[in-house]
Design a protein around this motif. Structure first.
Motif, short mmCIF file in Angstrom:
data_model
loop_
_atom_site.label_atom_id
_atom_site.label_comp_id
_atom_site.label_asym_id
_atom_site.label_seq_id
_atom_site.Cartn_x
_atom_site.Cartn_y
_atom_site.Cartn_z
N SER B 27 0.83 -1.20 0.00
CA SER B 27 0.00 0.00 0.00
C SER B 27 0.87 1.26 0.00
O SER B 27 1.82 1.37 0.78
N GLY B 28 0.54 2.19 -0.89
CA GLY B 28 1.29 3.45 -0.96
C GLY B 28 2.45 3.42 -1.93
O GLY B 28 3.02 4.47 -2.25
N HIS B 29 2.80 2.24 -2.41
CA HIS B 29 3.87 2.16 -3.41
C HIS B 29 3.32 2.53 -4.78
O HIS B 29 2.31 1.99 -5.22
N THR B 30 4.01 3.45 -5.44
CA THR B 30 3.52 3.94 -6.71
C THR B 30 4.08 3.16 -7.90
O THR B 30 3.52 3.20 -8.99
N ALA B 31 5.19 2.48 -7.69
CA ALA B 31 5.81 1.75 -8.79
C ALA B 31 5.61 0.26 -8.61
O ALA B 31 5.64 -0.26 -7.49
#
Lengths: 114, 115
Positions: B27-31
């Protein structure tokens, strides 16, 4: 094309022996460098990384690695291995100018005999 | 917190069938990244998603491979008309937004066997 070479495919050693795994890469620009470990039956975990600053980086479980820019190398070391260090070790390189993908070396399987 | 999860953990299929592999990033990782780990080829990059940007598909080995990422989170890797050489462990990784470390965290992988 850039490449990452790990010189040893298999290493067998006894507990308390010292370990050094070689890693060389071919990219000439600024890079980020990583060592990942995969214990038997487990997924890849980060051991340590180098982005900038002190070229001697310390990671988890007593591992360290030294970035030598002139040699395009990022060798992994541990002074005294344990049986639990039996695993496969992967060096990876990420050129800063080439997006975020990692290029991995072929891996080195390390077997530590009790 | 929860790590990267992948499903199924194992998949056996027949040559010529299509398969879908799923990845739930941290969660919160954009890549989000897909790699393939196979005997003789080591770990190979397949595709990379970063936020809303066009994905980097430069590692996909053929047009039978495709991936999508819905809503900036979950990703599905699809292999159409599977071949025996597609047998491998497919790994997913995710990383935080730029400037916040960018270390890739890997999931447990999906082991694909094409008979």
């Amino acid at each position: 094309a850039q490449s990452v070479s790990q010189h040893n495919h298999h290493v067998i050693l006894s507990e308390a022996a010292s370990l050094e795994l070689g890693c060389n890469y071919s990219y000439g620009g600024t890079v980020n460098l990583f060592w990942y470990v995969q214990y038997p039956g487990q997924h890849l975990q980060l051991l340590l990384k180098y982005f900038s600053g002190d070229p001697l980086v310390k990671g988890i479980k007593g591992f360290e690695a030294e970035f030598i820019k002139s040699k395009f190398s990022f060798n992994l070391r541990k002074p005294s291995v344990q049986w639990s260090d039996t695993a496969e070790y992967f060096c990876a390189v990420r050129p800063q100018a080439a997006g975020n993908k990692l290029t991995f070396g072929g891996g080195t399987r390390v077997l530590v005999k009790p | 917190g929860a790590g990267v999860s992948q499903s199924p953990s194992n998949k056996v299929t027949e040559k010529g069938k299509d398969v879908e592999l799923r990845c739930d990033p941290i969660s919160g990782h954009t890549a989000l990244y897909w790699y393939r780990q196979s005997l003789g080829q080591g770990l190979e990059f397949l595709i990379y998603f970063q936020g809303n940007s066009a994905p980097d598909k430069s590692g996909l080995p053929s047009d039978r491979f495709s991936a999508e990422r819905t809503g900036g989170s979950v990703s599905t890797l699809t292999i159409q008309r599977t071949q025996q050489e597609d047998s491998a462990v497919y790994l997913c990784a995710s990383s935080p937004p730029k400037g916040k470390g960018e270390t890739q965290y890997f999931g447990p992988g999906t082991r694909l066997l094409v008979l």
